[in-house]
Design an enzyme around this catalytic site. Structure first.
Site, PDB file in Angstrom:
ATOM      1  N   HIS A 307     -16.814  21.561  18.102  1.00 41.39           N
ATOM      2  CA  HIS A 307     -16.429  22.944  18.220  1.00 41.39           C
ATOM      3  C   HIS A 307     -16.546  23.614  16.751  1.00 41.39           C
ATOM      4  CE1 HIS A 307     -13.169  26.059  18.967  1.00 41.39           C
ATOM      5  NE2 HIS A 307     -13.300  25.846  20.199  1.00 41.39           N
ATOM      6  N   ASP A 364     -13.813  21.843  27.300  1.00 39.93           N
ATOM      7  CA  ASP A 364     -14.952  21.851  28.632  1.00 39.93           C
ATOM      8  C   ASP A 364     -14.935  20.461  29.216  1.00 39.93           C
ATOM      9  OD1 ASP A 364     -15.004  24.597  28.944  1.00 39.93           O
ATOM     10  OD2 ASP A 364     -16.246  24.826  27.176  1.00 39.93           O
TER      11      ASP A 364
HETATM   12  N1  CMC Z   1     -24.261  17.482  20.240  1.00 35.94           N
HETATM   13  C1  CMC Z   1     -24.797  16.893  19.302  1.00 35.94           C
HETATM   14  N2  CMC Z   1     -24.926  17.228  18.256  1.00 35.94           N
HETATM   15  C2  CMC Z   1     -24.236  18.378  17.821  1.00 35.94           C
HETATM   16  C3  CMC Z   1     -23.186  18.894  19.021  1.00 35.94           C
HETATM   17  C4  CMC Z   1     -23.469  18.308  20.073  1.00 35.94           C
HETATM   18  N3  CMC Z   1     -22.711  18.703  21.359  1.00 35.94           N
HETATM   19  N4  CMC Z   1     -22.335  19.841  18.296  1.00 35.94           N
HETATM   20  C5  CMC Z   1     -22.899  19.949  17.095  1.00 35.94           C
HETATM   21  N5  CMC Z   1     -23.821  18.813  16.986  1.00 35.94           N
HETATM   22  C6  CMC Z   1     -24.186  18.717  15.545  1.00 35.94           C
HETATM   23  C7  CMC Z   1     -25.324  19.916  15.159  1.00 35.94           C
HETATM   24  O1  CMC Z   1     -26.719  19.587  15.379  1.00 35.94           O
HETATM   25  C8  CMC Z   1     -25.177  19.744  13.589  1.00 35.94           C
HETATM   26  O2  CMC Z   1     -25.701  18.760  13.279  1.00 35.94           O
HETATM   27  P1  CMC Z   1     -26.411  18.998  11.579  1.00 35.94           P
HETATM   28  O3  CMC Z   1     -25.862  19.227  10.756  1.00 35.94           O
HETATM   29  O4  CMC Z   1     -27.139  17.614  11.432  1.00 35.94           O
HETATM   30  O5  CMC Z   1     -27.373  20.060  11.617  1.00 35.94           O
HETATM   31  C9  CMC Z   1     -23.734  19.645  13.431  1.00 35.94           C
HETATM   32  O6  CMC Z   1     -23.245  19.085  14.384  1.00 35.94           O
HETATM   33  C10 CMC Z   1     -22.720  21.103  13.312  1.00 35.94           C
HETATM   34  O7  CMC Z   1     -23.085  21.707  14.546  1.00 35.94           O
HETATM   35  P2  CMC Z   1     -23.401  23.448  14.395  1.00 35.94           P
HETATM   36  O8  CMC Z   1     -24.149  23.771  15.763  1.00 35.94           O
HETATM   37  O9  CMC Z   1     -23.841  23.971  13.192  1.00 35.94           O
HETATM   38  O10 CMC Z   1     -21.940  23.801  14.858  1.00 35.94           O
HETATM   39  P3  CMC Z   1     -21.429  25.212  15.416  1.00 35.94           P
HETATM   40  O11 CMC Z   1     -19.990  25.145  14.724  1.00 35.94           O
HETATM   41  O12 CMC Z   1     -22.373  26.345  15.081  1.00 35.94           O
HETATM   42  O13 CMC Z   1     -21.351  25.081  17.194  1.00 35.94           O
HETATM   43  C11 CMC Z   1     -20.859  24.325  19.136  1.00 35.94           C
HETATM   44  C12 CMC Z   1     -20.606  24.824  17.531  1.00 35.94           C
HETATM   45  C13 CMC Z   1     -19.633  24.198  19.978  1.00 35.94           C
HETATM   46  C14 CMC Z   1     -21.469  25.583  19.574  1.00 35.94           C
HETATM   47  C15 CMC Z   1     -21.668  22.959  19.365  1.00 35.94           C
HETATM   48  O14 CMC Z   1     -20.634  22.001  18.610  1.00 35.94           O
HETATM   49  C16 CMC Z   1     -22.134  22.825  20.532  1.00 35.94           C
HETATM   50  O15 CMC Z   1     -23.231  23.294  20.830  1.00 35.94           O
HETATM   51  N6  CMC Z   1     -21.661  21.988  21.630  1.00 35.94           N
HETATM   52  C17 CMC Z   1     -22.025  21.943  22.705  1.00 35.94           C
HETATM   53  C18 CMC Z   1     -21.469  23.002  23.728  1.00 35.94           C
HETATM   54  C19 CMC Z   1     -20.142  23.048  23.892  1.00 35.94           C
HETATM   55  O16 CMC Z   1     -19.431  22.182  24.167  1.00 35.94           O
HETATM   56  N7  CMC Z   1     -19.659  24.280  24.074  1.00 35.94           N
HETATM   57  C20 CMC Z   1     -18.130  24.403  24.214  1.00 35.94           C
HETATM   58  C21 CMC Z   1     -17.172  24.718  22.987  1.00 35.94           C
HETATM   59  S1  CMC Z   1     -15.687  24.976  23.424  1.00 35.94           S
HETATM   60  C22 CMC Z   1     -15.299  26.001  24.780  1.00 35.94           C
HETATM   61  C23 CMC Z   1     -15.296  27.560  24.091  1.00 35.94           C
HETATM   62  O17 CMC Z   1     -16.539  28.030  23.776  1.00 35.94           O
HETATM   63  O18 CMC Z   1     -14.084  27.781  23.747  1.00 35.94           O
END
Ligand code: CMC
Length: 428
Positions: A307, A364
């Protein structure tokens, strides 16, 4: 505590005011920075940028706190109802008895949608994703209520638009499902409360009596409460941004629905179940998928994990996990997806990759398993999220309007070509 921050740049010093929120969150106010220095700030994805001040929802991602208008989400999920929470979010206070009755009554009276709208549903292909249908039909409401398009609407007109949208959205959502399975649509029943009425429109049939199972009614009411607002997330920011151009409420919410659709946001609930099915069909080797999620050369992510703001746990996920166990027990349903989800959670929470990056199950991760047990098809999951989020979007839109916020218009740092001269096609 000082209430200014100093920025030193090019031998000049700039004093910037510091804004403090009611929970002592602090922000450097850079609104005048450009006029004084020609500097802008750069923050791709707004990871550390406050777009507004807001009185609606407080969230502390480190401590796993979520409160609507000051009330902890745990208390609201246990004691309140979705309609009461909608009132709280939109009007700022818990309603008194008479206020709640009037609100419920107003919503009940507006649940019908114009008969001509049925033809829109008929025009979509049978396989149309319900999020696309719901987004466009929501926007279409503005064409049936053209007065909602006036930028200088009276407070009464705004209230009427809000009630209309809250009321009609559950009908729009349920009809999208009925249409997708080729069943006749069910008209709303004024004698039923909001959640029962929605379930009646989803699962009722013209030829049979339908009584919603109270276990499902309670679980759905709770789920909707947990989704009702989440401060400045992608879809809510979209609603505020579109609304800031003085686009009408229906258009602003429709834009929010589209933003929610993406698998990184609300679309993750559909993606989680698809992922669990993929794991099951592949033989159930959870560790294989954990390894895929860790592999930077593999686009696979663990859906329902991680998240932007929660870095400890998502309080909504904890409540949903318990609710999921309870509901499946009460209904006597066993779902192999739940076992795979629990194994996946356990493996991820003990893996340094997820621990170091503070990746935990989000809202989710378990919600889809509850929706499945309710009989809601996978493609409808994100519509269910939208149904829950609607009061939050409306509250945020109303707050943006009340604060007379300026049109949203971020800046950029241009990194393309500097000026060059046009070449005739033969010379390229
Ligand atoms: N699986 C594997 N690696 C992950 C995941 C995941 N679900 N989420 C984040 N990471 C890793 C990412 O690759 C990065 O690694 P590194 O530092 O080595 O590059 C690190 O964790 C930080 O991730 P980020 O993508 O920079 O974080 P963000 O804040 O931009 O993204 C997120 C947040 C929710 C989009 C992401 O965690 C994700 O894609 N999760 C899966 C999709 C999901 O479950 N979304 C629902 C969110 S809650 C409902 C809502 O939207 O309110």
């Amino acid at each position: 505590m000082t209430n200014t921050a100093t920025l030193n740049f090019n031998d000049k010093s700039y004093e910037l005011p510091v804004v403090t929120g009611s929970e002592n969150e602090q922000a450097i106010d850079i609104q005048k920075l450009r006029a004084d220095s020609e500097l802008i700030t750069l923050d791709s994805g707004y990871k550390n940028t406050g777009a507004t001040t807001s009185e609606i929802t407080f969230l502390d991602g480190e401590k796993g706190i979520l409160r609507y208008r000051g009330y902890p989400i745990e208390q609201l999920a246990e004691k309140s109802s979705f309609i009461e929470v909608a009132y709280l979010l939109i009007y700022g206070e818990l309603p008194k008895k008479a206020q709640l009755e009037k609100f419920q009554n107003d919503i009940t009276r507006h649940t019908l949608i114009h008969e001509d709208m049925k033809r829109f549903y008929e025009a979509y292909p049978a396989k149309a994703h319900p999020m696309g249908v719901v987004a466009s039909i929501t926007c279409s409401l503005s064409t049936f209520y053209p007065e909602s398009q006036q930028p200088n609407r009276s407070a009464e007109e705004i209230e009427l638009t809000i009630v209309r949208l809250l009321a009609k959205f559950s009908t729009i959502a349920a009809w999208a499902y009925k249409n997708s399975v080729g069943h006749p649509v069910m008209y709303p029943k004024n004698s039923l409360h909001y959640v029962e009425n929605f379930l009646h429109m989803m699962f009722g049939m013209p030829t049979e009596n339908f009584d919603a199972d109270p276990v499902i009614v309670n679980a759905l009411d709770k789920l909707l409460i947990l989704h009702a607002d989440h401060e400045q997330n992608c879809s809510t920011s979209t609603v505020r941004m579109v609304g800031s151009s003085q686009a009408n409420l229906y258009a602003s919410i429709s834009a929010g629905i589209c933003a929610l659709w993406g698998p990184l946001h609300g679309g993750a609930n559909q993606a989680v179940i698809e992922m669990l099915e993929q794991i099951k069909n592949d033989g159930g080797d959870v560790q294989k998928f954990i390894n895929k999620a860790k592999d930077k050369n593999d686009p696979f992510r663990l859906m329902g994990f991680g998240h932007r703001v929660y870095k400890n746990f998502d309080p909504r996920a904890s409540i949903i996990k318990d609710a999921c166990d309870q509901m499946l027990n009460k209904l006597g349903v066993s779902d192999p997806m739940l076992d795979i989800a629990k194994q996946l959670e356990e493996a991820a929470l003990n893996d340094p990759y997820f621990v170091e990056r503070k990746l935990y199950p989000n809202v989710d991760f378990y919600s889809g398993i509850i929706y499945r047990a309710m009989g809601i098809p996978t493609e409808m999951f994100t519509v269910m999220f939208a149904l829950g989020r609607l009061p939050g979007w409306i509250a945020q839109w109303k707050e943006m309007l009340g604060n007379k916020e300026p049109i949203s218009r971020p800046r950029q740092i241009y990194t393309g070509h500097t000026q060059r001269n046009y070449q005739n096609i033969a010379d390229r």
